[in-house]
Design a protein around this motif. Structure first.
Motif, PDB file in Angstrom:
ATOM      1  N   UNK A 131     -31.930   8.857  -2.952  1.00 20.27           N
ATOM      2  CA  UNK A 131     -33.135   8.933  -2.128  1.00 20.27           C
ATOM      3  C   UNK A 131     -33.176  10.344  -1.570  1.00 20.27           C
ATOM      4  N   UNK A 132     -34.332  11.002  -1.675  1.00 23.12           N
ATOM      5  CA  UNK A 132     -34.366  12.408  -1.334  1.00 23.12           C
ATOM      6  C   UNK A 132     -35.504  12.813  -0.421  1.00 23.12           C
ATOM      7  N   UNK A 133     -35.296  13.939   0.265  1.00 22.52           N
ATOM      8  CA  UNK A 133     -36.297  14.560   1.131  1.00 22.52           C
ATOM      9  C   UNK A 133     -36.405  16.013   0.705  1.00 22.52           C
ATOM     10  N   UNK A 138     -29.042  20.234  -1.679  1.00 22.10           N
ATOM     11  CA  UNK A 138     -29.232  21.053  -2.867  1.00 22.10           C
ATOM     12  C   UNK A 138     -30.247  22.145  -2.541  1.00 22.10           C
ATOM     13  N   UNK A 139     -30.579  22.922  -3.539  1.00 17.64           N
ATOM     14  CA  UNK A 139     -31.555  23.979  -3.322  1.00 17.64           C
ATOM     15  C   UNK A 139     -32.930  23.421  -2.989  1.00 17.64           C
ATOM     16  N   UNK A 140     -33.244  22.214  -3.491  1.00 15.99           N
ATOM     17  CA  UNK A 140     -34.573  21.634  -3.315  1.00 15.99           C
ATOM     18  C   UNK A 140     -34.618  20.447  -2.367  1.00 15.99           C
ATOM     19  N   UNK A 141     -33.494  19.726  -2.226  1.00 19.80           N
ATOM     20  CA  UNK A 141     -33.502  18.431  -1.550  1.00 19.80           C
ATOM     21  C   UNK A 141     -32.374  18.280  -0.534  1.00 19.80           C
ATOM     22  N   UNK A 142     -32.570  17.292   0.347  1.00 21.11           N
ATOM     23  CA  UNK A 142     -31.503  16.609   1.065  1.00 21.11           C
ATOM     24  C   UNK A 142     -31.377  15.249   0.383  1.00 21.11           C
ATOM     25  N   UNK A 143     -30.170  14.886  -0.067  1.00 21.54           N
ATOM     26  CA  UNK A 143     -30.019  13.711  -0.919  1.00 21.54           C
ATOM     27  C   UNK A 143     -29.002  12.725  -0.363  1.00 21.54           C
ATOM     28  N   UNK A 144     -29.274  11.448  -0.613  1.00 24.87           N
ATOM     29  CA  UNK A 144     -28.336  10.361  -0.344  1.00 24.87           C
ATOM     30  C   UNK A 144     -28.056   9.651  -1.656  1.00 24.87           C
ATOM     31  N   UNK A 145     -26.789   9.570  -2.022  1.00 28.10           N
ATOM     32  CA  UNK A 145     -26.391   8.898  -3.259  1.00 28.10           C
ATOM     33  C   UNK A 145     -25.983   7.469  -2.945  1.00 28.10           C
TER      34      UNK A 145
END
Length: 380
Positions: free
Chosen positions: A275-277, A324-331
């Motif tokens: 899930x990403x922002x 990441x360069x583009x996102x804040x991510x939850x795995x």
């Protein structure tokens, strides 16, 4: 004459008995108990219709009111069908302090005209958008007509609003929603990203974006909860064909959507997902709490438009969170092909949540409410 008087007395007794019988049935109290240290504000709760019928056997679903016993005021409700032919739940919206109780009763009679606080619809006039909103915030997902165009976007979009009025239809009708004319606007940029909390498979350290949604069905549409299901075309992930759906619910008073996602393949019952922002170029405030499953982002100021807070919230402890360069991510991972999580947004100019600290506090309270929900019981 005696026979007539006797019959009259019997009829009066029978009538009194019927009135008393109905009075007893509708004298049951519905007790809402908050056993937590977190207050619930403007919260929609479910009361099982099956349980209601057991306690109110003669209830007429088209002829009753819900009354707050303490204030003796009628409160809004919704009959939730969840796409079924029969009623599944009675939804009511209440506020209740920490470690407190609230008593409701049902009485016969036509209810007042309820204020519609949630709404969703397919928008064919805008390249198959699907838009939804409540009295706090609005969102949209992009449809198949937008694919293969320069405007294409994958993630969830956010439309901010300043008041409780529903805005979707007006904004689409005027086609002028990128400027704030007094009640908010759409300035949130999504592009080829997960936007405001969308989810996708994560295979070999890569986000595998599906196509835009292909079809939909609306299960319930206000006044207190709107629920719909988005269907996606099958797509390939790691050499496997994946089918996917997302069922999204938005309650009145909430900033977050409840999202129930299903990812199915012919061989795997579990799948890694993110899930990403989307991350902005300028610095904002990021909050990652893996143990609580909360990922929050308080964006940088966007010119004169204000600041958007965005978040994802997992029911269970995720595998990890990172930037990441583009996102804040939850795995995270599916269980039997399914996963439920929450995602949403807030706007500082709406006046309810005006800082990163308030946004984080809202999310922590929301998670506490999920952990210790309100209990419902029936009292004589």
């Amino acid at each position: 004459m005696q026979s007539f008087n006797y019959m009259l007395i019997r009829f009066s007794c029978l009538l009194s008995g019927l009135l008393m019988f109905n009075s007893i049935i509708f004298a049951q109290t519905i007790r809402i108990q908050n056993n937590s240290r977190t207050p619930f504000q403007e919260k929609v709760i479910e009361i099982s219709w099956e349980m209601l019928k057991k306690n109110y056997p003669v209830i007429d679903s088209s002829n009753f009111k819900v009354i707050n016993i303490l204030t003796n005021k009628e409160i809004d409700y919704q009959l939730e069908y969840k796409g079924q032919s029969r009623i599944q739940n009675l939804l009511v919206q209440i506020s209740i302090n920490a470690d407190s109780k609230l008593d409701l009763k049902l009485i016969k009679g036509k209810h007042k005209l309820f204020v519609t606080k949630t709404y969703c619809r397919f928008v064919p006039e805008r390249k198959d958008d699907f838009a939804w909103e409540n009295d706090k915030i609005a969102f949209r997902a992009y449809g198949k007509a937008l694919e293969n165009t320069k405007e294409n976007a994958y993630g969830f979009d956010v439309w901010v609003k300043k008041n409780s009025s529903l805005v979707i239809n007006h904004r689409y009708k005027t086609n002028d929603y990128h400027v704030d004319h007094g009640n908010g606007l759409d300035y949130y940029h999504v592009g080829l990203s997960l936007g405001a909390g969308n989810m996708a498979p994560y295979i070999n350290d890569t986000i595998s974006y599906p196509h835009n949604y292909d079809n939909y069905v609306v299960f319930d549409n206000g006044p207190l909860r709107s629920t719909f299901k988005l269907y996606f075309k099958n797509f390939m992930v790691g050499g496997k064909t994946i089918s996917s759906t997302k069922t999204i619910s938005l309650d009145a008073g909430d900033q977050l959507n409840k999202i129930q996602a299903i990812y199915e393949s012919s061989s795997d019952s579990t799948m890694n997902l993110v899930a990403g922002i989307i991350k902005r170029e300028k610095p904002g405030i990021i909050y990652m709490n893996e143990n609580n499953g909360i990922l929050a982002y308080w964006e940088p100021q966007h010119n004169n438009d204000g600041i958007t807070g965005v978040a994802t919230l997992m029911n269970s402890v995720p595998k990890k969170m990172w930037i990441t360069q583009q996102h804040f991510l939850t795995l995270t991972q599916t269980i039997d092909h399914k996963i439920t999580y929450y995602a949403g947004a807030a706007w500082n100019k709406a006046g309810r949540i005006k800082s990163a600290q308030q946004w984080i506090k809202y999310l922590e309270d929301f998670k506490n409410q999920l952990a210790i929900p309100l209990s419902v019981s029936f009292k004589n």
